[in-house]
Design a protein around this motif. Structure first.
Motif, PDB file in Angstrom:
ATOM      1  N   PHE A 158       0.837  -1.210   0.000  1.00  0.00           N
ATOM      2  CA  PHE A 158       0.000   0.000   0.000  1.00  0.00           C
ATOM      3  C   PHE A 158       0.872   1.260   0.000  1.00  0.00           C
ATOM      4  O   PHE A 158       1.794   1.379   0.808  1.00  0.00           O
ATOM      5  CB  PHE A 158      -0.923   0.020   1.222  1.00  0.00           C
ATOM      6  CG  PHE A 158      -1.943  -1.080   1.232  1.00  0.00           C
ATOM      7  CD1 PHE A 158      -3.143  -0.940   0.540  1.00  0.00           C
ATOM      8  CD2 PHE A 158      -1.698  -2.264   1.910  1.00  0.00           C
ATOM      9  CE1 PHE A 158      -4.082  -1.963   0.539  1.00  0.00           C
ATOM     10  CE2 PHE A 158      -2.633  -3.292   1.924  1.00  0.00           C
ATOM     11  CZ  PHE A 158      -3.830  -3.141   1.225  1.00  0.00           C
TER      12      PHE A 158
ATOM     13  N   GLU B  48      -4.409   3.782   4.095  1.00  0.00           N
ATOM     14  CA  GLU B  48      -4.737   2.390   3.748  1.00  0.00           C
ATOM     15  C   GLU B  48      -3.825   1.414   4.491  1.00  0.00           C
ATOM     16  O   GLU B  48      -4.244   0.308   4.836  1.00  0.00           O
ATOM     17  CB  GLU B  48      -4.623   2.195   2.233  1.00  0.00           C
ATOM     18  CG  GLU B  48      -5.708   2.925   1.448  1.00  0.00           C
ATOM     19  CD  GLU B  48      -5.669   2.590  -0.033  1.00  0.00           C
ATOM     20  OE1 GLU B  48      -4.645   2.041  -0.501  1.00  0.00           O
ATOM     21  OE2 GLU B  48      -6.663   2.887  -0.728  1.00  0.00           O
TER      22      GLU B  48
ATOM     23  N   THR C 226      -5.436   0.992   7.864  1.00  0.00           N
ATOM     24  CA  THR C 226      -6.671   0.194   7.758  1.00  0.00           C
ATOM     25  C   THR C 226      -6.344  -1.277   7.551  1.00  0.00           C
ATOM     26  O   THR C 226      -6.923  -2.152   8.217  1.00  0.00           O
ATOM     27  CB  THR C 226      -7.537   0.706   6.588  1.00  0.00           C
ATOM     28  OG1 THR C 226      -7.842   2.084   6.799  1.00  0.00           O
ATOM     29  CG2 THR C 226      -8.830  -0.085   6.497  1.00  0.00           C
ATOM     30  N   ALA C 227      -5.416  -1.554   6.632  1.00  0.00           N
ATOM     31  CA  ALA C 227      -5.033  -2.941   6.351  1.00  0.00           C
ATOM     32  C   ALA C 227      -4.410  -3.596   7.576  1.00  0.00           C
ATOM     33  O   ALA C 227      -4.693  -4.756   7.903  1.00  0.00           O
ATOM     34  CB  ALA C 227      -4.058  -2.991   5.171  1.00  0.00           C
TER      35      ALA C 227
ATOM     36  N   LYS D 178      -7.060  -4.602   9.975  1.00  0.00           N
ATOM     37  CA  LYS D 178      -7.872  -5.726   9.472  1.00  0.00           C
ATOM     38  C   LYS D 178      -7.187  -7.080   9.680  1.00  0.00           C
ATOM     39  O   LYS D 178      -7.845  -8.086   9.944  1.00  0.00           O
ATOM     40  CB  LYS D 178      -8.179  -5.531   7.983  1.00  0.00           C
ATOM     41  CG  LYS D 178      -9.195  -4.428   7.678  1.00  0.00           C
ATOM     42  CD  LYS D 178      -9.403  -4.279   6.174  1.00  0.00           C
ATOM     43  CE  LYS D 178     -10.371  -3.154   5.842  1.00  0.00           C
ATOM     44  NZ  LYS D 178     -11.749  -3.448   6.282  1.00  0.00           N
TER      45      LYS D 178
ATOM     46  N   SER E 126      -3.655  -9.695  -1.764  1.00  0.00           N
ATOM     47  CA  SER E 126      -4.604  -8.581  -1.859  1.00  0.00           C
ATOM     48  C   SER E 126      -4.347  -7.678  -3.057  1.00  0.00           C
ATOM     49  O   SER E 126      -5.261  -7.014  -3.562  1.00  0.00           O
ATOM     50  CB  SER E 126      -4.549  -7.739  -0.582  1.00  0.00           C
ATOM     51  OG  SER E 126      -3.356  -6.962  -0.546  1.00  0.00           O
TER      52      SER E 126
ATOM     53  N   LEU F  47      -8.089  -3.027  -0.494  1.00  0.00           N
ATOM     54  CA  LEU F  47      -8.641  -3.230   0.848  1.00  0.00           C
ATOM     55  C   LEU F  47      -9.844  -4.161   0.823  1.00  0.00           C
ATOM     56  O   LEU F  47     -10.060  -4.935   1.766  1.00  0.00           O
ATOM     57  CB  LEU F  47      -9.031  -1.881   1.465  1.00  0.00           C
ATOM     58  CG  LEU F  47      -7.874  -0.988   1.922  1.00  0.00           C
ATOM     59  CD1 LEU F  47      -8.401   0.356   2.407  1.00  0.00           C
ATOM     60  CD2 LEU F  47      -7.061  -1.670   3.029  1.00  0.00           C
TER      61      LEU F  47
ATOM     62  N   VAL G  84      -8.596  -7.529   0.820  1.00  0.00           N
ATOM     63  CA  VAL G  84      -8.110  -7.869   2.161  1.00  0.00           C
ATOM     64  C   VAL G  84      -9.260  -8.418   2.994  1.00  0.00           C
ATOM     65  O   VAL G  84      -9.111  -9.424   3.696  1.00  0.00           O
ATOM     66  CB  VAL G  84      -7.479  -6.644   2.863  1.00  0.00           C
ATOM     67  CG1 VAL G  84      -7.227  -6.941   4.349  1.00  0.00           C
ATOM     68  CG2 VAL G  84      -6.171  -6.258   2.196  1.00  0.00           C
ATOM     69  N   ASP G  85     -10.431  -7.778   2.887  1.00  0.00           N
ATOM     70  CA  ASP G  85     -11.613  -8.239   3.635  1.00  0.00           C
ATOM     71  C   ASP G  85     -11.968  -9.679   3.261  1.00  0.00           C
ATOM     72  O   ASP G  85     -12.260 -10.510   4.124  1.00  0.00           O
ATOM     73  CB  ASP G  85     -12.810  -7.327   3.350  1.00  0.00           C
ATOM     74  CG  ASP G  85     -12.681  -5.970   4.039  1.00  0.00           C
ATOM     75  OD1 ASP G  85     -12.052  -5.926   5.115  1.00  0.00           O
ATOM     76  OD2 ASP G  85     -13.185  -4.974   3.495  1.00  0.00           O
TER      77      ASP G  85
END
Length: 281
Positions: free
Chosen positions: A182, A187, A190-191, A194, A210, A214, A217-218
């Motif tokens: 990233f 981001e 956030t990653a 997660k 990924s 993102l 990633v989920d």
């Protein structure tokens, strides 16, 4: 102050502890780093019982001394209210050399905060004109390891604060992958949140797959919770039961195929294969 044995560039002395200041060049910035497993109180107790087995390293200032190596030992001795502390007094250290000495002393300690280590490595690189090979030779670290640590300095400050001693050294590989995956620092955060809680191997695999998305990633996190990335490392053929089962399955299949094959050359090849499989059992 007791003066001890002198050698060119340094001497062993008992230094007045009140005249020592922690140097800005000391690479161990995080006083809490390494205290999760061995607290300062535990270290002080050990020193009280066993004595200070390894002297700190200082260099002479106009007034007093500057601590280069041994910050936790110094703090532990202050807790014990020692008046003096055994120290190696260096008279041959420039600022760059002092940083190098501090780093080399601490770099192989697992408990050193990885951000401190990364910053110190960057200073050494600047000193050597970004020559990674010289830094590798000076520290005894491999080139990939040095590059991995330096890369984590691209993390946003919020993440750097989260990189504690407890998780940092074990997850530098993941942090390097995070930086590579990233570009946007938001981001990255956030990653990171997660994939928190997974092992480093799983985290790295999620980030790799990924592709910097993102939403991907989920999806991968959901798969990870289902055990998709569960890995088992086999140290040998007999270490994993499924390998022996697979060998038996292949061997049985070859025996059945052998009965229906007419070509002599293929039969000979099959026999060689079965013999090799037999050696694996």
């Amino acid at each position: 102050m007791r003066k001890g044995r002198e050698t060119e560039g340094y001497s062993l002395q008992d230094i007045d502890i009140s005249l020592i200041e922690v140097s800005d060049l000391n690479t161990r910035r995080d006083l809490k780093a390494g205290t999760e497993d061995s607290s300062l109180d535990d270290l002080a107790k050990s020193i009280a019982e066993q004595g200070l087995l390894s002297p700190v390293i200082v260099r002479k200032k106009r007034k007093g001394h500057e601590l280069i190596v041994g910050q936790r030992r110094y703090l532990a001795c202050r807790k014990l209210k020692w008046k003096t502390i055994p120290a190696i007094v260096r008279t041959d250290l420039t600022d760059n050399n002092a940083t190098a000495v501090s780093l080399i002393e601490n770099v192989h300690r697992a408990e050193m905060n990885p951000i401190d280590k990364a910053n110190a490595l960057r200073q050494l690189l600047q000193h050597h004109g970004n020559d990674y090979k010289k830094v590798a030779k000076e520290t005894g670290m491999s080139l990939p390891t040095i590059k991995r640590y330096v890369s984590v300095l691209q993390l946003p400050e919020q993440l750097k604060q989260k990189v504690s001693t407890m998780e940092g050294p074990a997850k530098v590989q993941m942090l390097e992958r995070l930086v590579k995956t990233f570009e946007d620092k938001g981001e990255m955060i956030t990653a990171y949140d997660k994939i928190a809680g997974f092992t480093q191997k799983v985290q790295v695999e999620i980030l790799k797959q990924s592709g910097g998305s993102l939403s991907k990633v989920d999806e991968l996190v959901e798969k990870a919770h289902e055990g998709v990335f569960k890995m088992h490392v086999c140290k040998g053929i007999r270490d994993c039961a499924f390998v022996s089962e697979w060998i038996k399955l292949v061997d049985d299949s070859l025996h059945k195929r052998d009965e229906s094959i007419k070509d002599v050359r293929i039969k000979d090849i099959m026999r060689v294969i079965r013999k090799r499989i037999g050696n694996l059992k």
